[in-house]
Design a protein around this motif. Structure first.
Motif, PDB file in Angstrom:
ATOM      1  N   GLU A 130      -2.226  -4.876  -9.927  1.00 57.16           N
ATOM      2  CA  GLU A 130      -1.408  -3.815  -9.349  1.00 57.16           C
ATOM      3  C   GLU A 130      -1.184  -2.677 -10.340  1.00 57.16           C
ATOM      4  O   GLU A 130      -1.274  -1.500  -9.982  1.00 57.16           O
ATOM      5  CB  GLU A 130      -0.061  -4.370  -8.900  1.00 57.16           C
ATOM      6  N   THR A 147       0.831  -1.211   0.000  1.00 57.57           N
ATOM      7  CA  THR A 147       0.000   0.000   0.000  1.00 57.57           C
ATOM      8  C   THR A 147       0.860   1.254   0.000  1.00 57.57           C
ATOM      9  O   THR A 147       0.591   2.211  -0.741  1.00 57.57           O
ATOM     10  CB  THR A 147      -0.938   0.000   1.219  1.00 57.57           C
ATOM     11  N   SER A 185       0.949   3.775  -3.166  1.00 61.03           N
ATOM     12  CA  SER A 185       0.508   5.148  -2.888  1.00 61.03           C
ATOM     13  C   SER A 185       1.608   6.152  -3.209  1.00 61.03           C
ATOM     14  O   SER A 185       1.336   7.222  -3.774  1.00 61.03           O
ATOM     15  CB  SER A 185       0.085   5.275  -1.420  1.00 61.03           C
ATOM     16  N   TYR A 202      -4.550   1.297   8.966  1.00 59.15           N
ATOM     17  CA  TYR A 202      -4.763   2.451   8.087  1.00 59.15           C
ATOM     18  C   TYR A 202      -4.589   3.760   8.848  1.00 59.15           C
ATOM     19  O   TYR A 202      -4.088   4.751   8.300  1.00 59.15           O
ATOM     20  CB  TYR A 202      -6.155   2.389   7.449  1.00 59.15           C
ATOM     21  N   MET A 213      -4.480   7.517  -0.490  1.00 56.55           N
ATOM     22  CA  MET A 213      -3.944   6.317   0.134  1.00 56.55           C
ATOM     23  C   MET A 213      -5.059   5.507   0.777  1.00 56.55           C
ATOM     24  O   MET A 213      -5.102   4.273   0.672  1.00 56.55           O
ATOM     25  CB  MET A 213      -2.886   6.709   1.171  1.00 56.55           C
ATOM     26  N   GLU A 223      -2.812  -5.462  -1.982  1.00 54.43           N
ATOM     27  CA  GLU A 223      -2.445  -4.460  -0.978  1.00 54.43           C
ATOM     28  C   GLU A 223      -3.064  -4.847   0.358  1.00 54.43           C
ATOM     29  O   GLU A 223      -3.470  -5.988   0.561  1.00 54.43           O
ATOM     30  CB  GLU A 223      -2.842  -3.050  -1.435  1.00 54.43           C
ATOM     31  N   THR A 249      -5.906  -4.186   2.161  1.00 50.02           N
ATOM     32  CA  THR A 249      -7.278  -4.679   2.279  1.00 50.02           C
ATOM     33  C   THR A 249      -7.435  -6.051   1.639  1.00 50.02           C
ATOM     34  O   THR A 249      -8.180  -6.900   2.143  1.00 50.02           O
ATOM     35  CB  THR A 249      -8.255  -3.677   1.640  1.00 50.02           C
ATOM     36  N   SER A 306      -7.109   3.658  -1.644  1.00 45.97           N
ATOM     37  CA  SER A 306      -6.445   2.511  -2.273  1.00 45.97           C
ATOM     38  C   SER A 306      -7.045   1.197  -1.809  1.00 45.97           C
ATOM     39  O   SER A 306      -6.843   0.159  -2.445  1.00 45.97           O
ATOM     40  CB  SER A 306      -4.940   2.541  -1.965  1.00 45.97           C
ATOM     41  N   SER A 307      -7.778   1.222  -0.697  1.00 48.34           N
ATOM     42  CA  SER A 307      -8.430  -0.001  -0.225  1.00 48.34           C
ATOM     43  C   SER A 307      -9.417  -0.546  -1.258  1.00 48.34           C
ATOM     44  O   SER A 307      -9.698  -1.745  -1.288  1.00 48.34           O
ATOM     45  CB  SER A 307      -9.159   0.264   1.086  1.00 48.34           C
TER      46      SER A 307
END
Length: 222
Positions: A90, A24, A28, A198, A159, A172, A174, A162-163
């Motif tokens: 990704e 992550t 990010s 997070y 960021m 990542e 999540t 990104s989940s």
């Protein structure tokens, strides 16, 4: 309530969470850099005197800012293969995050650039500065300094968003949590820990971005 809380399976899977957190952070960071660079390009197009450039930039910014991020991820991952462009989870995630970040960064930076008074540019020309130096030191650096807090907030929000890329199997944080949940069925414990991670990542990015701001965009003390 008959549920028995058990964090042991979650704590035992800390390597999965660590790997997911690193992924992550990496995705990010790449998206922040690429998004800011692309955002500056679209900002210049948005402020261009050439109507075609302005229209393309405005269209792009409005499209990205007025459609859900998850839809953008799905379009890149599921839709673009129809055009012969197939990306892994990704790669699709980083591209979607970069393009999304660019639209918001373009408008944030544009606000900073428009805050620069024309007289400052004229003063730079009067001093004989090269055009590149004028834009570097008199326009962009003060503009970024003025809007840096807003950029930091946008980067942290990206960021956290990104989940959503776990939906396209981007491995990542999540995604790792969902995988563990399917194995242990300890949803409460897993997502409690996930939320805490997070929160820590947000604080990490906040401290790191503040350090960058103090190092590169603060006013000189002497």
């Amino acid at each position: 309530m008959q549920y028995s809380f058990d964090f042991a399976p979650v704590l035992a899977a800390w390597p999965m969470f660590l790997d997911g957190a690193i992924q992550t952070l990496r995705m990010s960071a790449i998206s922040m850099i690429a998004g800011l660079a692309l955002g500056i390009v679209f900002m210049l197009m948005r402020m261009s005197k050439l109507a075609p450039f302005r229209m393309v930039a405005i269209g792009y910014i409005e499209l990205i800012r007025n459609t859900p991020f998850l839809v953008q991820v799905f379009f890149i991952y599921f839709g673009m293969p129809t055009l012969g462009i197939k990306l892994g989870g990704e790669e699709a995630a980083v591209l979607a995050m970069s393009l999304n970040c660019a639209a918001y960064a373009a408008e944030i930076v544009r606000g900073g650039v428009q805050s620069i008074r024309p007289g400052q540019i004229e003063a730079g020309r009067a001093l004989g500065l090269h055009t590149l130096d004028i834009y570097r030191f008199i326009v962009f650096r003060p503009a970024i300094r003025a809007v840096f807090p807003a950029l930091c907030s946008q980067f942290i929000l990206m960021m956290l968003n990104s989940s959503l890329v776990a939906s396209v199997s981007a491995e990542e944080l999540t995604y790792m949590a969902q995988t563990l949940d399917a194995q242990t069925f300890r949803s409460f414990e897993i997502y409690f820990v996930l939320g805490a991670i997070y929160l820590l990542l947000s604080q990490f990015f906040s401290v790191a971005l503040q350090f960058i701001g103090r190092t590169y965009f603060s006013y000189p003390t002497k």
